[in-house]
Design an enzyme around this catalytic site. Structure first.
Site, mmCIF file in Angstrom:
data_model
loop_
_atom_site.group_PDB
_atom_site.id
_atom_site.type_symbol
_atom_site.label_atom_id
_atom_site.label_comp_id
_atom_site.label_asym_id
_atom_site.label_seq_id
_atom_site.Cartn_x
_atom_site.Cartn_y
_atom_site.Cartn_z
ATOM 1 N N GLY A 17 42.442 34.735 45.569
ATOM 2 C CA GLY A 17 41.502 36.041 46.138
ATOM 3 C C GLY A 17 41.320 37.108 45.106
ATOM 4 N N SER A 88 45.787 28.190 38.137
ATOM 5 C CA SER A 88 46.846 27.656 37.022
ATOM 6 C C SER A 88 47.553 28.771 36.610
ATOM 7 C CB SER A 88 45.829 27.309 35.865
ATOM 8 O OG SER A 88 44.565 28.519 35.590
#
Length: 192
Positions: A17, A88
């Protein structure tokens, strides 16, 4: 030289988001308008194909990053600007990606505040994770280790999408423009 630009990898990292995918798509479009060739490796798409056998455990996340980095390296070696859009969340995994890709790796931290990301929640993932329907979700029950010294940091919560894209696009132009790279190589050669 055929592409009119250098190859390399823009590794967009940040919370779900944060705006990574939106910026990746907008950047790909802006680069195409310039005649530059790029390709997006997005976490959602990778997990439906290449990485469909992986869950969200730390070990599986590390493998997700490793596979993505290997593919991105091949594409960058072929002269493309690869735009990687992955949460990540772990420093060691991003460092491993940097090692695999080499000097073409550019870490871009999309540093949108977690509360803004949770408010946006475009896919309803934070709400599902808060109810226990998704395990090991970054920002809920799994950590995010922010980059210490990324090549670029963009706060897509404080800036508009247009402003964020402008910063990212101008960075890409500086990094992959053949004139800039030729000058850097000439400066290096003078120093030898």
């Amino acid at each position: 030289s055929i592409n009119g630009h250098a190859g390399g990898v823009l590794w967009l990292t940040g919370y779900s988001g944060s705006g990574k995918s939106t910026l990746a798509v907008a950047l790909e479009s802006a680069l195409a308008a310039r005649g530059w060739r790029s390709f997006i490796l997005d976490g959602d798409n990778l997990r439906r194909g290449l990485n469909s056998d992986l869950d969200f455990s730390p070990t599986a996340r590390a493998e997700n990053i490793r596979r993505t980095a290997e593919v991105a390296k091949l594409m960058a070696d072929a002269g493309l600007i690869v735009i990687v859009s992955l949460i990540s969340p772990y420093l060691r995994d991003r460092q491993n990606a940097r090692t695999i890709i080499g000097t073409g790796f550019k870490e871009i931290h999309i540093a949108t505040d977690l509360d803004i990301c949770k408010d946006r929640d475009p896919k309803g993932l934070y709400a599902r994770a808060a109810k226990g329907l998704i395990q090991d979700f970054t920002g809920v029950d799994a950590p995010y280790e922010a980059p210490v010294s990324p090549e670029l940091r963009i706060d897509a919560g404080a800036q508009s999408q247009t402003e964020s894209l402008s910063v990212l696009f101008n960075y890409a132009l500086r990094e992959f423009d053949p004139g800039t790279i030729l000058q850097a190589n000439a400066n290096f050669a003078e120093g030898i």
